[in-house]
Write an enzyme that holds these catalytic residues in place. Sequence first.
Site, PDB file in Angstrom:
ATOM      1  N   LEU A  25       6.705  28.146 -11.984  1.00 48.25           N
ATOM      2  CA  LEU A  25       5.555  29.038 -11.841  1.00 48.25           C
ATOM      3  C   LEU A  25       4.240  28.331 -12.150  1.00 48.25           C
ATOM      4  O   LEU A  25       4.147  27.506 -13.054  1.00 48.25           O
ATOM      5  CB  LEU A  25       5.731  30.235 -12.778  1.00 48.25           C
ATOM      6  CG  LEU A  25       7.016  31.041 -12.562  1.00 48.25           C
ATOM      7  CD1 LEU A  25       7.073  32.223 -13.522  1.00 48.25           C
ATOM      8  CD2 LEU A  25       7.140  31.520 -11.117  1.00 48.25           C
ATOM      9  N   MET A  65      10.638  31.443  -6.689  1.00 41.90           N
ATOM     10  CA  MET A  65      11.716  30.465  -6.880  1.00 41.90           C
ATOM     11  C   MET A  65      11.464  29.681  -8.170  1.00 41.90           C
ATOM     12  O   MET A  65      11.993  28.574  -8.347  1.00 41.90           O
ATOM     13  CB  MET A  65      11.809  29.520  -5.676  1.00 41.90           C
ATOM     14  CG  MET A  65      12.188  30.260  -4.394  1.00 41.90           C
ATOM     15  SD  MET A  65      12.952  29.214  -3.144  1.00 41.90           S
ATOM     16  CE  MET A  65      11.656  28.013  -2.873  1.00 41.90           C
ATOM     17  N   GLN A  95       5.141  33.286   5.947  1.00 33.74           N
ATOM     18  CA  GLN A  95       6.199  33.979   5.205  1.00 33.74           C
ATOM     19  C   GLN A  95       5.826  35.449   5.001  1.00 33.74           C
ATOM     20  O   GLN A  95       6.643  36.348   5.196  1.00 33.74           O
ATOM     21  CB  GLN A  95       6.404  33.294   3.854  1.00 33.74           C
ATOM     22  CG  GLN A  95       7.224  34.104   2.864  1.00 33.74           C
ATOM     23  CD  GLN A  95       7.569  33.325   1.618  1.00 33.74           C
ATOM     24  OE1 GLN A  95       8.442  32.473   1.645  1.00 33.74           O
ATOM     25  NE2 GLN A  95       6.905  33.603   0.502  1.00 33.74           N
ATOM     26  N   GLU A 116      -0.785  34.810  -0.040  1.00 30.12           N
ATOM     27  CA  GLU A 116      -1.253  34.455   1.317  1.00 30.12           C
ATOM     28  C   GLU A 116      -1.152  32.962   1.567  1.00 30.12           C
ATOM     29  O   GLU A 116      -1.298  32.514   2.693  1.00 30.12           O
ATOM     30  CB  GLU A 116      -2.695  34.919   1.508  1.00 30.12           C
ATOM     31  CG  GLU A 116      -2.821  36.416   1.683  1.00 30.12           C
ATOM     32  CD  GLU A 116      -4.226  36.848   2.041  1.00 30.12           C
ATOM     33  OE1 GLU A 116      -5.165  36.012   1.905  1.00 30.12           O
ATOM     34  OE2 GLU A 116      -4.390  38.015   2.424  1.00 30.12           O
ATOM     35  N   LYS A 117      -0.947  32.173   0.523  1.00 32.60           N
ATOM     36  CA  LYS A 117      -0.737  30.736   0.704  1.00 32.60           C
ATOM     37  C   LYS A 117       0.389  30.505   1.724  1.00 32.60           C
ATOM     38  O   LYS A 117       0.311  29.628   2.566  1.00 32.60           O
ATOM     39  CB  LYS A 117      -0.394  30.119  -0.663  1.00 32.60           C
ATOM     40  CG  LYS A 117       0.366  28.823  -0.651  1.00 32.60           C
ATOM     41  CD  LYS A 117      -0.537  27.663  -0.453  1.00 32.60           C
ATOM     42  CE  LYS A 117       0.119  26.316  -0.556  1.00 32.60           C
ATOM     43  NZ  LYS A 117       1.550  26.253  -0.452  1.00 32.60           N
ATOM     44  N   GLY A 127      -0.865  30.490  -9.279  1.00 35.25           N
ATOM     45  CA  GLY A 127      -0.752  31.324  -8.077  1.00 35.25           C
ATOM     46  C   GLY A 127       0.271  32.439  -8.288  1.00 35.25           C
ATOM     47  O   GLY A 127       0.017  33.606  -7.960  1.00 35.25           O
ATOM     48  N   HIS A 128       1.429  32.090  -8.877  1.00 33.97           N
ATOM     49  CA  HIS A 128       2.429  33.126  -9.165  1.00 33.97           C
ATOM     50  C   HIS A 128       1.892  34.115 -10.202  1.00 33.97           C
ATOM     51  O   HIS A 128       2.116  35.318 -10.099  1.00 33.97           O
ATOM     52  CB  HIS A 128       3.700  32.496  -9.753  1.00 33.97           C
ATOM     53  CG  HIS A 128       4.399  31.546  -8.838  1.00 33.97           C
ATOM     54  ND1 HIS A 128       4.388  30.184  -9.029  1.00 33.97           N
ATOM     55  CD2 HIS A 128       5.137  31.752  -7.724  1.00 33.97           C
ATOM     56  CE1 HIS A 128       5.100  29.600  -8.085  1.00 33.97           C
ATOM     57  NE2 HIS A 128       5.560  30.513  -7.273  1.00 33.97           N
ATOM     58  N   ARG A 155       4.889  22.323  -5.136  1.00 39.29           N
ATOM     59  CA  ARG A 155       5.096  20.971  -4.603  1.00 39.29           C
ATOM     60  C   ARG A 155       3.939  20.026  -4.957  1.00 39.29           C
ATOM     61  O   ARG A 155       4.094  18.800  -4.806  1.00 39.29           O
ATOM     62  CB  ARG A 155       5.309  21.022  -3.088  1.00 39.29           C
ATOM     63  CG  ARG A 155       6.609  21.720  -2.738  1.00 39.29           C
ATOM     64  CD  ARG A 155       7.048  21.520  -1.314  1.00 39.29           C
ATOM     65  NE  ARG A 155       8.438  21.944  -1.150  1.00 39.29           N
ATOM     66  CZ  ARG A 155       8.831  23.127  -0.677  1.00 39.29           C
ATOM     67  NH1 ARG A 155       7.934  24.014  -0.304  1.00 39.29           N
ATOM     68  NH2 ARG A 155      10.106  23.423  -0.572  1.00 39.29           N
TER      69      ARG A 155
HETATM   70  O1  PAF Z   1       7.721  32.122  -1.746  1.00 44.17           O
HETATM   71  C1  PAF Z   1       8.781  31.920  -2.376  1.00 44.17           C
HETATM   72  O2  PAF Z   1       8.777  31.509  -3.532  1.00 44.17           O
HETATM   73  C2  PAF Z   1      10.116  32.181  -1.702  1.00 44.17           C
HETATM   74  O3  PAF Z   1      10.079  31.847  -0.356  1.00 44.17           O
HETATM   75  C3  PAF Z   1      10.614  33.615  -1.900  1.00 44.17           C
HETATM   76  C4  PAF Z   1       9.691  34.640  -1.265  1.00 44.17           C
HETATM   77  C5  PAF Z   1      10.759  33.919  -3.385  1.00 44.17           C
HETATM   78  C6  PAF Z   1      11.996  33.778  -1.252  1.00 44.17           C
HETATM   79  O4  PAF Z   1      12.916  32.883  -1.786  1.00 44.17           O
END
Ligand code: PAF
Length: 279
Positions: A33, A30, A153, A148-149, A36-37, A187
């Site tokens: 970044l 989302m 999900q 895994e954070k 982690g991303h 966040r």
């Molecule tokens: O982890 C995230 O950033 C979101 O939940 C995802 C997997 C991109 C879905 O919107």
Amino acid sequence: MQIVRQLDPLRDALAEFRKAGSKIGLVPTMGALHAGHMRLVEVAKQRCDKVVASIFVNPAQFGEGEDLDAYPRQEAADADLLRAAGVSLLWAPTADQIYPEGYATNVSVGGVSDGLCGAARPGHFDGVATVVAKLFNQTRPDAAFFGEKDYQQLSVIRRMARDLDFTHEIVGVATVRDPDGLALSSRNAYLTAEQRSNAVALPRLMQEAAAAIAAGGELATILAEATAGLLGSGFHKIDYLELRDANNLAILDDFTKPARLFAAAHIGRTRLIDNIPVS
Ligand code: PAF
């Protein structure tokens, strides 16, 4: 790096990658970044020939009163990071490419969506499963990468992929942490300096609790002490601190492997989550 916002050019670009025999890795995000991303991108690059990252702030996974409007949006800076990391294509769809006029479909994953963040954020995992199913169909990757954070999900996405016959690999990537142990999260940017320094109590108390559980201590007592510790360290509300089966997320009243400790706690106006293995 191509930046693509509409489905037709996305499909054309992906068809070119496939024609060249490239294995395609998808990193859904989302935006906003952080390292982690970028670790997801790094792992995707190791395993795939072409990495496609997506940025879409998905309204369907935000509840009423959550931070949808305030959620950090910084696409130009994100694109620079992704380009420098060697991402081939950024899929940054306009909202209508995800939710076209009249959109009426919801993907709801039972079991693993219940409890933990599912209890505190009703509808959140439906929103996640729905958008991720769409991203999978839109990009048809060979592998998709998730941190895994957000372990619940990841579990929801794995279940959804099995149930809906998505055959590509779902790769879970270990949580990236600051040197003091706090898990990286978009966040964290909301924390004041004082809250940031107090927030380290979350991973610290979780590590101590995990060690005590693994050493055979009484689970309820350990969790109660860790909860009290968090409340004494600047956190004002604990949504959960629970031991769960790492495979199906069933709640554990006694320590059996494989187990993970999960927590969500509020500090100031920010809700932080974390999870760690107990072994
Ligand atoms: O982890 C995230 O950033 C979101 O939940 C995802 C997997 C991109 C879905 O919107």
